[in-house]
Design an enzyme around this catalytic site. Sequence first.
Site, PDB file in Angstrom:
ATOM      1  N   GLU A 141      -4.747   1.608  11.130  1.00 49.07           N
ATOM      2  CA  GLU A 141      -5.627   2.397  10.273  1.00 49.07           C
ATOM      3  C   GLU A 141      -6.045   1.611   9.029  1.00 49.07           C
ATOM      4  O   GLU A 141      -5.222   1.340   8.155  1.00 49.07           O
ATOM      5  CB  GLU A 141      -4.922   3.683   9.821  1.00 49.07           C
ATOM      6  CG  GLU A 141      -5.781   4.538   8.900  1.00 49.07           C
ATOM      7  CD  GLU A 141      -5.018   5.687   8.257  1.00 49.07           C
ATOM      8  OE1 GLU A 141      -5.663   6.692   7.923  1.00 49.07           O
ATOM      9  OE2 GLU A 141      -3.784   5.568   8.099  1.00 49.07           O
ATOM     10  N   GLU A 238      -5.727  15.306   7.443  1.00 51.37           N
ATOM     11  CA  GLU A 238      -4.930  14.629   6.423  1.00 51.37           C
ATOM     12  C   GLU A 238      -5.599  14.832   5.060  1.00 51.37           C
ATOM     13  O   GLU A 238      -6.177  13.917   4.481  1.00 51.37           O
ATOM     14  CB  GLU A 238      -4.776  13.143   6.753  1.00 51.37           C
ATOM     15  CG  GLU A 238      -3.678  12.488   5.935  1.00 51.37           C
ATOM     16  CD  GLU A 238      -3.482  11.025   6.271  1.00 51.37           C
ATOM     17  OE1 GLU A 238      -2.323  10.577   6.304  1.00 51.37           O
ATOM     18  OE2 GLU A 238      -4.482  10.320   6.500  1.00 51.37           O
TER      19      GLU A 238
END
Length: 260
Positions: A141, A238
């Site tokens: 990520e 998130e």
Amino acid sequence: MPRFAANLSMMFTEWSFLDRFAAAADAGFAAVEYLFPYDHEPDEVGRALARAGLSQALFNLPPGNWAAGERGMAAFPARSEELAAAVESALPYARATDCRTLHLMAGIADRADERAASAYRTAVARTAERLADAGITLVLEPINMRDMPGYFLNDFGYAAALIGELGLPNLALQFDIYHRQILHGDVVMGLREMMPIIGHVQIAGVPDRHEPDTGELSFLYVTEELDRLGYDGFIGCEYRPRAGTLEGLGWFAPYRAEAR
């Protein structure tokens, strides 16, 4: 229809960690993700997940000393053995939750440092190969430098190039829409270009990282584009609720699973 996973490190923090699973299920989520489960035993986490009837979408491999500011070990040549041990310590949690996707954090390091770049490449390859034995996909990520100053993996193109270069079948990109917008913009074109290597998606409002229907991006357009592109994985939520988790779930009403 998008499938959303509640991020239990940011959402439902009004509950203790193990109670967040039931709270997420009661709110209509079918899956969860979180940063780290390691303060609890694997069986405890697995039982909380099973009791709530949820799927485990993702969690992170151990990042080193998070409280001391560490954000991963992969870009540090001297910590390869420590990282390998950390991967082994995560596997009981993956087994207990039947989690098939784990995220490897890179660490705070300079990507222009050849030693760091070489260490990271080696760590990614070795970690992916180890996880392949367990039937697990490793995701990488890119994270923006505003939220995580000095983070090694701060470029989507770099991540995509490394994934392509290594060519490992269980290595994929974690496409966080919030980080992508801050780092590069052009979110939808990025999704279109990188969809073949995307293994997980996350979302939050930009720039404040609140509910995904807030801020400068069109939540509906982006999620409809994911549908058009055939993405069938979970979208991790998130984000930090602005005024309480339940109070901010108006955006989620059309996607809510029937409560337990």
